[in-house]
Design an enzyme around this catalytic site. Structure first.
Site, PDB file in Angstrom:
ATOM      1  N   CYS A  83     -15.661  38.538 -17.915  1.00 40.26           N
ATOM      2  CA  CYS A  83     -16.961  38.774 -18.759  1.00 40.26           C
ATOM      3  C   CYS A  83     -17.784  37.617 -18.510  1.00 40.26           C
ATOM      4  O   CYS A  83     -17.468  36.353 -18.643  1.00 40.26           O
ATOM      5  CB  CYS A  83     -16.388  38.673 -20.210  1.00 40.26           C
ATOM      6  N   CYS A 132     -18.833  46.524 -26.702  1.00 39.36           N
ATOM      7  CA  CYS A 132     -18.066  45.357 -27.153  1.00 39.36           C
ATOM      8  C   CYS A 132     -19.143  44.465 -28.295  1.00 39.36           C
ATOM      9  O   CYS A 132     -19.935  43.824 -28.062  1.00 39.36           O
ATOM     10  CB  CYS A 132     -17.833  44.288 -26.132  1.00 39.36           C
ATOM     11  N   CYS A 175     -29.854  30.519 -32.678  1.00 40.99           N
ATOM     12  CA  CYS A 175     -28.545  30.757 -33.471  1.00 40.99           C
ATOM     13  C   CYS A 175     -27.823  29.614 -33.847  1.00 40.99           C
ATOM     14  O   CYS A 175     -27.725  28.624 -33.146  1.00 40.99           O
ATOM     15  CB  CYS A 175     -27.684  31.588 -32.175  1.00 40.99           C
ATOM     16  N   CYS A 227     -17.613  42.930 -17.625  1.00 37.69           N
ATOM     17  CA  CYS A 227     -18.345  42.861 -18.790  1.00 37.69           C
ATOM     18  C   CYS A 227     -19.571  41.946 -18.832  1.00 37.69           C
ATOM     19  O   CYS A 227     -19.322  40.827 -17.838  1.00 37.69           O
ATOM     20  CB  CYS A 227     -17.305  42.288 -19.984  1.00 37.69           C
ATOM     21  N   ARG A 232     -10.546  41.584 -30.619  1.00 34.76           N
ATOM     22  CA  ARG A 232      -9.957  40.147 -29.692  1.00 34.76           C
ATOM     23  C   ARG A 232     -10.262  38.975 -30.588  1.00 34.76           C
ATOM     24  O   ARG A 232     -10.977  38.611 -31.186  1.00 34.76           O
ATOM     25  CB  ARG A 232     -11.021  40.125 -28.698  1.00 34.76           C
ATOM     26  N   CYS A 261     -24.747  27.835 -32.142  1.00 35.41           N
ATOM     27  CA  CYS A 261     -24.798  27.765 -30.542  1.00 35.41           C
ATOM     28  C   CYS A 261     -25.085  26.408 -29.802  1.00 35.41           C
ATOM     29  O   CYS A 261     -26.179  25.918 -30.256  1.00 35.41           O
ATOM     30  CB  CYS A 261     -25.542  28.919 -30.165  1.00 35.41           C
ATOM     31  N   CYS A 269     -31.412  28.148 -23.892  1.00 38.83           N
ATOM     32  CA  CYS A 269     -31.878  29.517 -24.548  1.00 38.83           C
ATOM     33  C   CYS A 269     -32.976  29.539 -25.558  1.00 38.83           C
ATOM     34  O   CYS A 269     -32.832  28.407 -26.662  1.00 38.83           O
ATOM     35  CB  CYS A 269     -30.570  30.175 -25.202  1.00 38.83           C
TER      36      CYS A 269
HETATM   37  N1  SAM Z   1     -26.681  35.181 -25.168  1.00 44.99           N
HETATM   38  C1  SAM Z   1     -26.228  36.163 -25.391  1.00 44.99           C
HETATM   39  C2  SAM Z   1     -26.131  36.522 -26.802  1.00 44.99           C
HETATM   40  O1  SAM Z   1     -26.301  35.784 -27.743  1.00 44.99           O
HETATM   41  O2  SAM Z   1     -25.785  37.819 -26.940  1.00 44.99           O
HETATM   42  C3  SAM Z   1     -24.660  35.918 -24.971  1.00 44.99           C
HETATM   43  C4  SAM Z   1     -23.994  34.907 -25.078  1.00 44.99           C
HETATM   44  S1  SAM Z   1     -23.478  34.226 -26.585  1.00 44.99           S
HETATM   45  C5  SAM Z   1     -23.320  32.445 -26.514  1.00 44.99           C
HETATM   46  C6  SAM Z   1     -22.160  35.167 -27.194  1.00 44.99           C
HETATM   47  C7  SAM Z   1     -21.604  35.020 -28.415  1.00 44.99           C
HETATM   48  O3  SAM Z   1     -20.860  33.876 -28.411  1.00 44.99           O
HETATM   49  C8  SAM Z   1     -22.533  34.927 -29.485  1.00 44.99           C
HETATM   50  O4  SAM Z   1     -22.813  36.171 -30.103  1.00 44.99           O
HETATM   51  C9  SAM Z   1     -21.521  34.354 -30.744  1.00 44.99           C
HETATM   52  O5  SAM Z   1     -20.739  35.465 -31.480  1.00 44.99           O
HETATM   53  C10 SAM Z   1     -20.445  33.452 -29.903  1.00 44.99           C
HETATM   54  N2  SAM Z   1     -20.566  32.196 -30.048  1.00 44.99           N
HETATM   55  C11 SAM Z   1     -21.616  31.386 -29.503  1.00 44.99           C
HETATM   56  N3  SAM Z   1     -21.236  30.173 -29.807  1.00 44.99           N
HETATM   57  C12 SAM Z   1     -20.159  30.097 -30.908  1.00 44.99           C
HETATM   58  C13 SAM Z   1     -19.452  29.105 -31.610  1.00 44.99           C
HETATM   59  N4  SAM Z   1     -19.953  27.807 -31.607  1.00 44.99           N
HETATM   60  N5  SAM Z   1     -18.295  29.371 -32.077  1.00 44.99           N
HETATM   61  C14 SAM Z   1     -17.996  30.832 -31.978  1.00 44.99           C
HETATM   62  N6  SAM Z   1     -18.651  31.850 -31.647  1.00 44.99           N
HETATM   63  C15 SAM Z   1     -19.665  31.381 -30.803  1.00 44.99           C
HETATM   64  C1  DTB Z   2     -17.472  36.565 -28.150  1.00 45.68           C
HETATM   65  O1  DTB Z   2     -17.853  37.364 -28.858  1.00 45.68           O
HETATM   66  N1  DTB Z   2     -16.889  35.449 -27.776  1.00 45.68           N
HETATM   67  C2  DTB Z   2     -17.312  34.714 -26.521  1.00 45.68           C
HETATM   68  C3  DTB Z   2     -18.022  35.857 -25.791  1.00 45.68           C
HETATM   69  N2  DTB Z   2     -18.059  36.880 -26.695  1.00 45.68           N
HETATM   70  C4  DTB Z   2     -18.972  35.632 -24.885  1.00 45.68           C
HETATM   71  C5  DTB Z   2     -18.178  33.419 -26.582  1.00 45.68           C
HETATM   72  C6  DTB Z   2     -17.457  32.461 -27.477  1.00 45.68           C
HETATM   73  C7  DTB Z   2     -18.294  31.227 -27.096  1.00 45.68           C
HETATM   74  C8  DTB Z   2     -17.712  29.783 -28.130  1.00 45.68           C
HETATM   75  C9  DTB Z   2     -18.634  28.729 -27.936  1.00 45.68           C
HETATM   76  C10 DTB Z   2     -18.715  28.102 -26.567  1.00 45.68           C
HETATM   77  O2  DTB Z   2     -17.773  27.893 -25.697  1.00 45.68           O
HETATM   78  O3  DTB Z   2     -19.837  27.840 -26.527  1.00 45.68           O
HETATM   79 FE1  SF4 Z   3     -28.873  31.984 -27.097  1.00 46.14          FE
HETATM   80 FE2  SF4 Z   3     -26.543  30.949 -27.880  1.00 46.14          FE
HETATM   81 FE3  SF4 Z   3     -28.073  32.827 -29.410  1.00 46.14          FE
HETATM   82 FE4  SF4 Z   3     -26.729  33.521 -27.173  1.00 46.14          FE
HETATM   83  S1  SF4 Z   3     -25.546  32.821 -29.135  1.00 46.14           S
HETATM   84  S2  SF4 Z   3     -28.752  34.166 -27.967  1.00 46.14           S
HETATM   85  S3  SF4 Z   3     -26.963  31.805 -25.936  1.00 46.14           S
HETATM   86  S4  SF4 Z   3     -28.736  30.845 -28.697  1.00 46.14           S
END
Ligand code: SAM
Ligand code: DTB
Ligand code: SF4
Length: 318
Positions: free
Chosen positions: A102, A193, A62, A133, A265, A65, A58
């Site tokens: 989702c 959401c 973030c 979702c 949630r 992530c 990606c």
């Molecule tokens: N790329 C899209 C976005 O960012 O909207 C969708 C997938 S993204 C991984 C969805 C959400 O997962 C992020 O907005 C964040 O709130 C959550 N998330 C990602 N990595 C995480 C982590 N290490 N711990 C907790 N929440 C996480």
């Molecule tokens: C949300 O708020 N939490 C979910 C879903 N929306 C997409 C993702 C949590 C991701 C946790 C870290 C991971 O598994 O990479």
């Molecule tokens: Fe990309 Fe992860 Fe950020 Fe979603 S949370 S936009 S997958 S870097």
């Protein structure tokens, strides 16, 4: 004079949220649980299952992530799944007791071609008798409309934290970008959401700011995921200490009071919470979880363990 007026309600709302956070825990829990009972069956938990349909690579940065190209987290990238793979996963989720499925993709924003493929996946999920979702990054108006037309019930797009703290976590897109996509989702007719992550080093005022912004959306989101940071090796937030579970309970309670009709949630991070802390969250107004052994790139509690916990607490899904 007039120019300062729009800011006043925000400040007042933030002060009110902070006052809720500062209540003695029993008073806060009592208020939150009362609101919860007025709006929901207090013993029902909504269960969603996650599937990462496109992993890694990606272009956003973030800081939390595992899937960002900016960090070396050792994750292997994977291309967009096939519709058949999604169908099989959806069927298994339904059998495990989920009512919503989702699909997450590690995209900054999808292409129109990709949206077409996602539409087919949504149809496959709906055919299994699940709500659908998607969380695919930023959308245009027409992409949001295409998802809605394909039958997508919810779109997940998190604000993640307060406007003030956001810049510490993400630099490749703005808070306003997130709000703009949420407005497009709302206009399309999909349900919204949107939530955030706790434990990234933000202050209580940031947590209150996030909830105040979500509560100020009109209409309010139907679904509010509260994630606890899962620290990922290789990301800037690796090694961040786990947050105080009581502060999580307070945040859930304030979310319940400020956004009374939303499903709140208890999302990422449940593996690190003991059942007593989860039970407090359910009393405070959390009424949804991710069910299934995987989140996106990290693990989640086993379904059997969750089923036993729900039995122990007298909670039911479905
Ligand atoms: N790329 C899209 C976005 O960012 O909207 C969708 C997938 S993204 C991984 C969805 C959400 O997962 C992020 O907005 C964040 O709130 C959550 N998330 C990602 N990595 C995480 C982590 N290490 N711990 C907790 N929440 C996480
Ligand atoms: C949300 O708020 N939490 C979910 C879903 N929306 C997409 C993702 C949590 C991701 C946790 C870290 C991971 O598994 O990479
Ligand atoms: Fe990309 Fe992860 Fe950020 Fe979603 S949370 S936009 S997958 S870097």
């Amino acid at each position: 004079m007039d120019q300062t007026l729009p800011e006043t309600p925000v400040t007042e709302a933030l002060a009110e949220a902070l006052a809720l956070f500062a209540l003695p825990l029993n008073d806060l829990l009592y208020r939150a649980h009362t609101v919860h009972r007025q709006n929901f069956d207090a013993n029902r938990i909504q269960a969603s299952t996650l599937l990462n349909i496109k992993t890694g690579g990606c272009s956003e940065d973030c800081s939390y992530c595992a899937q960002s190209v900016f960090y070396n987290t050792g994750l292997a990238n994977e291309a967009l799944m096939s519709v058949d793979e999604v169908r099989i996963a959806a069927r298994a989720a339904k059998e495990a007791g989920a009512d919503r499925f989702c699909m997450g993709a590690a995209w900054r924003s999808p292409s129109d071609r990709q949206i077409g493929r996602i539409g087919e996946m949504i149809a496959a999920v709906k055919a299994e008798g699940l709500e659908a979702c998607a969380t695919l990054g930023m959308l245009t108006n027409s992409q949001a409309q295409k998802l809605k037309d394909a039958g997508c019930d919810y779109y997940n797009h998190n604000l993640d934290t307060s406007k003030a703290f956001y810049g510490e976590i993400i630099s490749t897109r703005t808070y306003q970008d997130r709000l703009d996509t949420l407005a497009r989702v709302r206009d399309s007719g999909m349900k919204v959401c949107s939530g955030g992550i706790l434990g990234m080093g933000e202050s209580r005022a940031d947590r209150a700011g996030l909830l105040t912004t979500l509560a100020g959306l009109d209409p309010q989101p139907e679904s509010v995921p509260i994630n606890m940071l899962v620290p990922i090796d290789g990301t800037p937030l690796a090694g961040t200490p786990l947050m105080d579970p009581i502060e999580l309970v307070r945040t859930v309670a304030v979310a319940r009071i400020l956004i009374p009709a939303a499903y709140v949630r208890l999302s990422a991070g449940r593996e690190s919470l003991d059942e007593a802390a989860q039970a407090l969250c359910f009393f405070a107004g959390a009424n949804s979880v991710f069910l299934g052994e995987r989140l996106l790139t990290t693990s989640n509690r086993a379904v059997d363990t969750d089923t036993q916990m729900f039995e122990r607490l007298g909670l039911h899904t479905g």
